[in-house]
Design a protein around this motif. Structure first.
Motif, PDB file in Angstrom:
ATOM      1  N   ALA A  79       0.824  -1.197   0.000  1.00 39.34           N
ATOM      2  CA  ALA A  79       0.000   0.000   0.000  1.00 39.34           C
ATOM      3  C   ALA A  79       0.859   1.249   0.000  1.00 39.34           C
ATOM      4  N   GLN A  80       1.932   1.222   0.780  1.00 43.63           N
ATOM      5  CA  GLN A  80       2.841   2.361   0.822  1.00 43.63           C
ATOM      6  C   GLN A  80       3.512   2.553  -0.531  1.00 43.63           C
ATOM      7  N   ALA A  81       3.882   1.420  -1.157  1.00 45.77           N
ATOM      8  CA  ALA A  81       4.533   1.525  -2.461  1.00 45.77           C
ATOM      9  C   ALA A  81       3.573   2.105  -3.493  1.00 45.77           C
ATOM     10  N   LEU A  82       2.329   1.649  -3.468  1.00 42.85           N
ATOM     11  CA  LEU A  82       1.351   2.218  -4.388  1.00 42.85           C
ATOM     12  C   LEU A  82       1.209   3.714  -4.167  1.00 42.85           C
ATOM     13  N   ASN A  83       1.186   4.121  -2.929  1.00 38.16           N
ATOM     14  CA  ASN A  83       1.054   5.536  -2.605  1.00 38.16           C
ATOM     15  C   ASN A  83       2.232   6.316  -3.148  1.00 38.16           C
ATOM     16  N   SER A  84       3.437   5.711  -3.021  1.00 42.85           N
ATOM     17  CA  SER A  84       4.636   6.416  -3.456  1.00 42.85           C
ATOM     18  C   SER A  84       4.665   6.622  -4.963  1.00 42.85           C
ATOM     19  N   THR A  85       4.082   5.746  -5.709  1.00 42.47           N
ATOM     20  CA  THR A  85       4.060   5.925  -7.166  1.00 42.47           C
ATOM     21  C   THR A  85       3.004   6.939  -7.588  1.00 42.47           C
ATOM     22  N   GLY A  86       2.087   7.204  -6.687  1.00 40.92           N
ATOM     23  CA  GLY A  86       1.019   8.123  -7.035  1.00 40.92           C
ATOM     24  C   GLY A  86      -0.076   7.486  -7.871  1.00 40.92           C
ATOM     25  N   LEU A  87      -0.019   6.135  -8.009  1.00 39.72           N
ATOM     26  CA  LEU A  87      -0.994   5.470  -8.854  1.00 39.72           C
ATOM     27  C   LEU A  87      -2.414   5.655  -8.338  1.00 39.72           C
ATOM     28  N   ASP A 139       0.617 -10.372  -8.306  1.00 41.95           N
ATOM     29  CA  ASP A 139       1.782 -10.272  -9.195  1.00 41.95           C
ATOM     30  C   ASP A 139       1.658  -9.061 -10.113  1.00 41.95           C
ATOM     31  N   LEU A 140       0.441  -8.808 -10.596  1.00 35.73           N
ATOM     32  CA  LEU A 140       0.235  -7.660 -11.479  1.00 35.73           C
ATOM     33  C   LEU A 140       0.495  -6.362 -10.738  1.00 35.73           C
ATOM     34  N   ILE A 141      -0.017  -6.241  -9.512  1.00 35.67           N
ATOM     35  CA  ILE A 141       0.224  -5.039  -8.716  1.00 35.67           C
ATOM     36  C   ILE A 141       1.701  -4.883  -8.431  1.00 35.67           C
ATOM     37  N   GLY A 142       2.378  -5.998  -8.110  1.00 42.54           N
ATOM     38  CA  GLY A 142       3.815  -5.939  -7.883  1.00 42.54           C
ATOM     39  C   GLY A 142       4.578  -5.457  -9.102  1.00 42.54           C
ATOM     40  N   GLU A 143       4.109  -5.867 -10.286  1.00 43.86           N
ATOM     41  CA  GLU A 143       4.727  -5.420 -11.540  1.00 43.86           C
ATOM     42  C   GLU A 143       4.607  -3.907 -11.685  1.00 43.86           C
ATOM     43  N   LEU A 144       3.441  -3.372 -11.352  1.00 48.24           N
ATOM     44  CA  LEU A 144       3.228  -1.929 -11.457  1.00 48.24           C
ATOM     45  C   LEU A 144       4.041  -1.165 -10.419  1.00 48.24           C
ATOM     46  N   LEU A 145       4.331  -1.812  -9.291  1.00 48.42           N
ATOM     47  CA  LEU A 145       5.081  -1.139  -8.228  1.00 48.42           C
ATOM     48  C   LEU A 145       6.577  -1.109  -8.484  1.00 48.42           C
ATOM     49  N   ASN A 146       7.017  -1.824  -9.515  1.00 46.62           N
ATOM     50  CA  ASN A 146       8.444  -1.874  -9.826  1.00 46.62           C
ATOM     51  C   ASN A 146       8.875  -0.527 -10.412  1.00 46.62           C
ATOM     52  N   ALA A 168       0.875  11.064 -17.144  1.00 50.39           N
ATOM     53  CA  ALA A 168       2.076  10.383 -16.685  1.00 50.39           C
ATOM     54  C   ALA A 168       2.160  10.473 -15.167  1.00 50.39           C
ATOM     55  N   VAL A 169       2.421   9.343 -14.521  1.00 53.38           N
ATOM     56  CA  VAL A 169       2.597   9.275 -13.070  1.00 53.38           C
ATOM     57  C   VAL A 169       3.859   8.478 -12.807  1.00 53.38           C
ATOM     58  N   GLY A 170       4.949   9.164 -12.515  1.00 55.50           N
ATOM     59  CA  GLY A 170       6.210   8.478 -12.303  1.00 55.50           C
ATOM     60  C   GLY A 170       6.620   7.721 -13.547  1.00 55.50           C
ATOM     61  N   ASN A 171       6.824   6.411 -13.379  1.00 55.16           N
ATOM     62  CA  ASN A 171       7.229   5.575 -14.510  1.00 55.16           C
ATOM     63  C   ASN A 171       6.031   4.937 -15.214  1.00 55.16           C
ATOM     64  N   LEU A 172       4.823   5.426 -14.896  1.00 54.75           N
ATOM     65  CA  LEU A 172       3.611   4.890 -15.501  1.00 54.75           C
ATOM     66  C   LEU A 172       2.967   5.910 -16.435  1.00 54.75           C
TER      67      LEU A 172
END
Length: 419
Positions: free
Chosen positions: A19-27, A54-61, A173-177
């Motif tokens: 959850a923290q990682a998702l927050n950090s990406t701004g997704l 696994d899909l969420i983990g891929e997006l958090l990379n 664009a949000v970070g690397n997404l």
């Protein structure tokens, strides 16, 4: 499936760290700001499965670029989509088809603009969908998605093979997404029978769904052509498929072949490549060693009137529609039958062996598929020039393959299913 805005704290991710990682990406912030609340709910349900996690983990990379095709709220109200609202596994599969690894930002138009070809050219990309119940491409490669736009002005980007049409509404664009809001939920490619029907190829559709292939299975039982094409051993194919008008036009010229099954087998085999799905960006004048099931080379040329495929004896046809995606291959529709009765079994066998070896290499697509596509490993997926696929074909020496092609060819040119 529509919901109220879901706070990040109750998203139900697999761990606080995620959850923290998702927050950090701004997704999540981006989804909320865009009003994509139904997509947030879908992510929550998908996260109940290993595939979703696994899909969420891929997006958090954070070290990898991804494009997320994000359906708007209305898209999730479609009957076929709302029907799976309580099936986390199906939701995870569908969402995987909306995630594209790699950089698809058109830098020339700004850092939040999606790369898109202009029709008739098409952009084709590997998604994150690999579930074997939905995709069976060569080398266990992920399924692809294809899109284009009608002109170079402000026309909307739309996706091929979707009914009703799905378009890109906006991008950010949000970070690397790169998050692209779209007007519908993308449905993965179905089996070949459904694809033929969707493209009004009624003659071939009748063949694959009704014509028996004698003793196709190892126990000696019959299969339909559809079942043969969908068999596990048919992983990745490219079929230059004559439309109904082309088949009808060829009747008189091919009347003399109706009593020569060997010639008919060869004729159809010279329309068909197995072992690799080759998409339209790879079909260029620089494409080399694309070999038919009968061991004849294909070549391609494009001009102001379109793109043409030619067999090694000079028989040619215009590709009138590209990239009709199938769960285990791709169809390109052509306007003439490629009348080539030559065959080279040694070349066909060598080509298929090379394609199979190349497909077995593990690789991750990192950009649009093209003749020079790159990947994260030494191999280059896609099958274009420089891909490591020295040949793309299948040997039809096996009894099952020969009977399949023979049955199709025999019915095709006896005129049984031609209106």
């Amino acid at each position: 499936m529509r919901s109220l805005l879901i706070p990040l704290a109750i998203l139900g991710l697999s761990s606080h760290a995620q959850a923290q990682a998702l927050n950090s990406t701004g997704l999540m912030s981006a989804l909320q700001a865009a009003g994509l609340t139904a997509l947030a709910t879908a992510l929550q349900r998908a996260n109940e499965t290993k595939a979703g996690q696994d899909l969420i983990g891929e997006l958090l990379n954070g070290s990898s670029n991804h494009t997320v095709f994000a359906p708007n709220n209305a898209a999730f109200d479609a009957p076929g989509v709302s029907a799976i609202a309580n099936n986390p596994a199906e939701i995870a599969n569908i969402l995987s088809y909306h995630v594209v690894p790699g950089n698809f930002v058109n830098i020339a138009d700004g850092n939040s603009t999606l790369i898109s070809a202009t029709f008739p050219s098409v952009t084709v990309a590997r998604t994150s969908l690999t579930n074997s119940t939905l995709v069976n491409l060569e080398g266990n490669k992920p399924q692809v998605v294809a899109w284009t736009r009608n002109d170079t002005s402000n026309s909307k980007v739309y996706f091929l093979n979707q009914s009703p049409e799905v378009t890109v509404l906006s991008t950010t664009a949000v970070g690397n997404l790169l998050i692209a809001t779209i007007s519908g939920v993308l449905i993965p490619p179905p089996d070949i029978e459904k694809v033929l029907a969707a493209n009004n190829l009624m003659s071939l559709n009748g063949i694959v769904s009704n014509v028996p292939v004698p003793s196709f299975y190892s126990n000696g039982t019959n299969a339909t052509v559809e079942q043969a094409l969908e068999a596990n051993k048919t992983r990745g194919f490219t079929f230059f498929c004559p439309n109904d008008a082309a088949i009808k036009d060829a009747e008189s010229a091919l009347t003399g072949l109706t009593n020569n099954q060997t010639a008919l087998v060869t004729l159809l085999a010279n329309h068909y490549v197995n072992g690799t799905a080759s998409y339209s960006p790879e079909l260029t004048s620089s494409t080399s060693e694309l070999v038919s099931a009968a061991g004849q080379s294909f070549s391609f040329i494009s001009n102001s009137s379109g793109t043409y495929v030619a067999s090694s004896n000079g028989a040619s046809a215009k590709i009138v529609k590209t990239d009709a995606l199938v769960e285990n291959g791709v169809i390109h529709i052509v306007d003439h039958v490629l009348v080539n009765l030559n065959r080279d079994d040694a070349k066909a066998s060598s080509a298929y062996s090379s394609a199979t070896a190349a497909a077995a290499k593990s690789a991750t697509q990192t950009g649009p598929i093209s003749p020079t596509s790159t990947s994260s490993s030494g191999g280059k997926p896609g099958g274009g020039k420089g891909s490591g696929n020295s040949a793309l074909a299948v040997s039809v020496a096996s009894a099952g393959g020969a009977m399949l092609v023979g049955a199709v060819g025999w019915i095709l040119f006896m005129g049984v299913v031609v209106g």
